[in-house]
Scaffold this motif. Structure first.
Motif, mmCIF file in Angstrom:
data_model
loop_
_atom_site.group_PDB
_atom_site.id
_atom_site.type_symbol
_atom_site.label_atom_id
_atom_site.label_comp_id
_atom_site.label_asym_id
_atom_site.label_seq_id
_atom_site.Cartn_x
_atom_site.Cartn_y
_atom_site.Cartn_z
ATOM 1 N N LEU A 1 0.869 -1.188 0.000
ATOM 2 C CA LEU A 1 0.000 0.000 0.000
ATOM 3 C C LEU A 1 0.897 1.227 0.000
ATOM 4 O O LEU A 1 1.749 1.376 0.879
ATOM 5 C CB LEU A 1 -0.886 0.017 1.253
ATOM 6 C CG LEU A 1 -2.161 -0.815 1.297
ATOM 7 C CD1 LEU A 1 -3.235 -0.147 0.470
ATOM 8 C CD2 LEU A 1 -1.978 -2.239 0.849
ATOM 9 N N ASP A 2 0.683 2.083 -0.988
ATOM 10 C CA ASP A 2 1.554 3.248 -1.131
ATOM 11 C C ASP A 2 0.769 4.335 -1.860
ATOM 12 O O ASP A 2 0.105 4.035 -2.869
ATOM 13 C CB ASP A 2 2.785 2.840 -1.959
ATOM 14 C CG ASP A 2 3.831 3.935 -2.003
ATOM 15 O OD1 ASP A 2 4.937 3.710 -1.505
ATOM 16 O OD2 ASP A 2 3.541 5.015 -2.553
ATOM 17 N N GLU A 3 0.870 5.555 -1.375
ATOM 18 C CA GLU A 3 0.093 6.632 -2.007
ATOM 19 C C GLU A 3 0.508 6.899 -3.449
ATOM 20 O O GLU A 3 -0.191 7.580 -4.193
ATOM 21 C CB GLU A 3 0.142 7.914 -1.175
ATOM 22 C CG GLU A 3 1.468 8.660 -1.169
ATOM 23 C CD GLU A 3 2.345 8.318 0.038
ATOM 24 O OE1 GLU A 3 2.165 7.233 0.633
ATOM 25 O OE2 GLU A 3 3.214 9.139 0.371
ATOM 26 N N GLY B 1 2.933 0.691 5.679
ATOM 27 C CA GLY B 1 4.134 1.192 6.326
ATOM 28 C C GLY B 1 3.862 2.053 7.550
ATOM 29 O O GLY B 1 2.723 2.348 7.894
ATOM 30 N N GLY B 2 4.945 2.446 8.186
ATOM 31 C CA GLY B 2 4.867 3.326 9.351
ATOM 32 C C GLY B 2 4.928 4.789 8.929
ATOM 33 O O GLY B 2 4.712 5.121 7.768
ATOM 34 N N PRO B 3 5.277 5.667 9.853
ATOM 35 C CA PRO B 3 5.234 7.112 9.569
ATOM 36 C C PRO B 3 6.104 7.542 8.394
ATOM 37 O O PRO B 3 5.790 8.504 7.706
ATOM 38 C CB PRO B 3 5.727 7.752 10.863
ATOM 39 C CG PRO B 3 6.154 6.653 11.767
ATOM 40 C CD PRO B 3 5.628 5.369 11.237
ATOM 41 N N TYR B 4 7.178 6.804 8.147
ATOM 42 C CA TYR B 4 8.065 7.186 7.035
ATOM 43 C C TYR B 4 7.918 6.261 5.833
ATOM 44 O O TYR B 4 8.716 6.299 4.905
ATOM 45 C CB TYR B 4 9.527 7.215 7.517
ATOM 46 C CG TYR B 4 9.729 8.162 8.668
ATOM 47 C CD1 TYR B 4 9.647 9.544 8.481
ATOM 48 C CD2 TYR B 4 9.954 7.691 9.956
ATOM 49 C CE1 TYR B 4 9.803 10.427 9.543
ATOM 50 C CE2 TYR B 4 10.114 8.563 11.021
ATOM 51 C CZ TYR B 4 10.037 9.917 10.814
ATOM 52 O OH TYR B 4 10.190 10.789 11.866
ATOM 53 N N LEU C 1 7.282 2.490 3.702
ATOM 54 C CA LEU C 1 7.891 1.153 3.622
ATOM 55 C C LEU C 1 9.309 1.219 3.067
ATOM 56 O O LEU C 1 9.667 2.131 2.330
ATOM 57 C CB LEU C 1 7.027 0.264 2.735
ATOM 58 C CG LEU C 1 5.677 -0.103 3.361
ATOM 59 C CD1 LEU C 1 4.678 -0.506 2.285
ATOM 60 C CD2 LEU C 1 5.837 -1.216 4.381
ATOM 61 N N ILE D 1 -0.428 -0.703 -4.735
ATOM 62 C CA ILE D 1 -1.687 0.014 -5.011
ATOM 63 C C ILE D 1 -1.833 1.198 -4.062
ATOM 64 O O ILE D 1 -1.224 1.243 -2.996
ATOM 65 C CB ILE D 1 -2.919 -0.913 -4.863
ATOM 66 C CG1 ILE D 1 -3.088 -1.395 -3.405
ATOM 67 C CG2 ILE D 1 -2.825 -2.089 -5.823
ATOM 68 C CD1 ILE D 1 -4.438 -2.050 -3.137
ATOM 69 N N ARG D 2 -2.664 2.142 -4.471
ATOM 70 C CA ARG D 2 -2.999 3.222 -3.556
ATOM 71 C C ARG D 2 -4.498 3.246 -3.294
ATOM 72 O O ARG D 2 -5.287 2.782 -4.125
ATOM 73 C CB ARG D 2 -2.504 4.553 -4.077
ATOM 74 C CG ARG D 2 -3.303 5.153 -5.211
ATOM 75 C CD ARG D 2 -2.764 6.550 -5.438
ATOM 76 N NE ARG D 2 -3.353 7.177 -6.595
ATOM 77 C CZ ARG D 2 -2.845 8.267 -7.152
ATOM 78 N NH1 ARG D 2 -1.749 8.818 -6.677
ATOM 79 N NH2 ARG D 2 -3.429 8.815 -8.187
ATOM 80 N N VAL E 1 -2.164 11.324 1.275
ATOM 81 C CA VAL E 1 -1.387 10.509 2.220
ATOM 82 C C VAL E 1 -2.258 10.279 3.449
ATOM 83 O O VAL E 1 -2.784 11.230 4.034
ATOM 84 C CB VAL E 1 -0.086 11.218 2.644
ATOM 85 C CG1 VAL E 1 0.676 10.362 3.658
ATOM 86 C CG2 VAL E 1 0.789 11.496 1.435
ATOM 87 N N LEU E 2 -2.418 9.019 3.823
ATOM 88 C CA LEU E 2 -3.265 8.671 4.964
ATOM 89 C C LEU E 2 -2.400 8.222 6.136
ATOM 90 O O LEU E 2 -1.350 7.608 5.936
ATOM 91 C CB LEU E 2 -4.216 7.523 4.579
ATOM 92 C CG LEU E 2 -5.025 7.700 3.298
ATOM 93 C CD1 LEU E 2 -5.765 6.416 2.970
ATOM 94 C CD2 LEU E 2 -6.004 8.858 3.443
HETATM 95 C C1 SAM Z 1 1.863 7.933 6.989
HETATM 96 S S1 SAM Z 1 1.992 6.894 5.620
HETATM 97 C C2 SAM Z 1 3.685 7.075 5.168
HETATM 98 C C3 SAM Z 1 3.857 8.157 4.181
HETATM 99 C C4 SAM Z 1 5.245 8.297 3.645
HETATM 100 N N1 SAM Z 1 5.338 9.526 2.904
HETATM 101 C C5 SAM Z 1 5.725 7.225 2.704
HETATM 102 O O1 SAM Z 1 6.805 7.393 2.188
HETATM 103 O O2 SAM Z 1 5.063 6.196 2.461
HETATM 104 C C6 SAM Z 1 1.981 5.300 6.353
HETATM 105 C C7 SAM Z 1 1.588 4.191 5.417
HETATM 106 O O3 SAM Z 1 0.194 4.245 5.155
HETATM 107 C C8 SAM Z 1 -0.056 3.741 3.851
HETATM 108 N N2 SAM Z 1 -0.710 4.804 3.071
HETATM 109 C C9 SAM Z 1 -0.803 6.106 3.374
HETATM 110 N N3 SAM Z 1 -1.498 6.757 2.444
HETATM 111 C C10 SAM Z 1 -1.862 5.846 1.519
HETATM 112 C C11 SAM Z 1 -2.621 5.894 0.311
HETATM 113 N N4 SAM Z 1 -3.145 7.008 -0.135
HETATM 114 N N5 SAM Z 1 -2.801 4.750 -0.376
HETATM 115 C C12 SAM Z 1 -2.287 3.594 0.069
HETATM 116 N N6 SAM Z 1 -1.572 3.488 1.207
HETATM 117 C C13 SAM Z 1 -1.361 4.589 1.923
HETATM 118 C C14 SAM Z 1 1.279 3.341 3.228
HETATM 119 O O4 SAM Z 1 1.485 1.951 3.395
HETATM 120 C C15 SAM Z 1 2.263 4.157 4.045
HETATM 121 O O5 SAM Z 1 3.523 3.547 4.079
#
Ligand code: SAM
Length: 199
Positions: A116-118, A148-151, A153, A165-166, A171-172
């Motif tokens: 999961l990644d934005e 992933g965590g705050p920073y 994966l 996928i997003r 960013v959530l």
């Molecule tokens: C606070 S976010 C981390 C943001 C950070 N900028 C990064 O590099 O991924 C924590 C995790 O939530 C998931 N996440 C956050 N926004 C997302 C989105 N729009 N779609 C899918 N996953 C998301 C991702 O797995 C991410 O690693």
């Protein structure tokens, strides 16, 4: 009135009647409500969600339990919380690498891994149903989602991904991402089964 600066990038316009650009998504009436697996028998794989984080909020845990129960009608579901920043470091790179290593330890060769990644691929709900069905045809024995965590994966998990996928272009927070994912997985199964939840 001039076009807002973001409208050309995202394809949306606050006044559709005056819009010159194509909308980002087709309007609901023309969007398919079915997956290619709707009404078909799909190989049921257990699902697991790996999330990097600290202790979850009570609200998140409640919603998570609710969706685990709903999803449990369709497949086995497991959620695993991976400890954030296990080395208690203030170096972000070291933190990401340590979380990456912990997550890699959880992944097995037979997992179909969805990261999961934005910045990942934008899917509509019917395509999440397709993803579940397609993963069942790969010979994998488990469908594993990684949050992933705050920073975010690390490199190893990103490279291990069978799909990235997003859930939104926003960013959530990882707990919010977890709940949105759970709801979409439940929705996807109702799409596969042709049930009334999705319309
Ligand atoms: C606070 S976010 C981390 C943001 C950070 N900028 C990064 O590099 O991924 C924590 C995790 O939530 C998931 N996440 C956050 N926004 C997302 C989105 N729009 N779609 C899918 N996953 C998301 C991702 O797995 C991410 O690693």
């Amino acid at each position: 009135m001039g076009v807002l600066p973001w409208s050309c990038r995202c394809g949306l316009n606050p006044s559709p009647s005056k819009s010159r650009g194509a909308p980002a998504r087709p309007p609901p009436a023309t969007r398919g409500r079915r997956s290619k697996y709707t009404g078909q028998s799909v190989r049921v794989m257990p699902m697991r969600v790996l999330t990097v984080g600290k202790k979850r909020s009570q609200g998140t845990q409640l919603l998570l339990e609710e969706y685990k129960e709903k999803l449990g009608h369709y497949c086995d579901v497991e959620d695993t919380l991976i400890k954030s920043n296990p080395k208690l470091t203030s170096d972000v790179k070291v933190q990401i690498e340590a979380e990456d290593a912990s997550m890699m330890q959880q992944l097995k060769a037979e997992d179909f891994v969805v990261v999961l990644d934005e910045n990942g691929k934008d899917l509509i709900s019917e395509q999440i149903a397709d993803l579940i069905g397609d993963a069942g045809n790969t010979g994998s024995s488990r469908l594993t989602f990684c949050i992933g965590g705050p920073y975010g994966l690390g490199e190893q998990v990103r490279e291990r991904a069978d799909a990235t996928i997003r859930l939104s272009s926003l960013v959530l927070n990882h707990q919010v991402a977890l709940i949105v994912l759970m709801e979409q997985l439940y929705r996807a199964w109702t799409i596969i089964k042709g049930q009334k939840y999705h319309h």
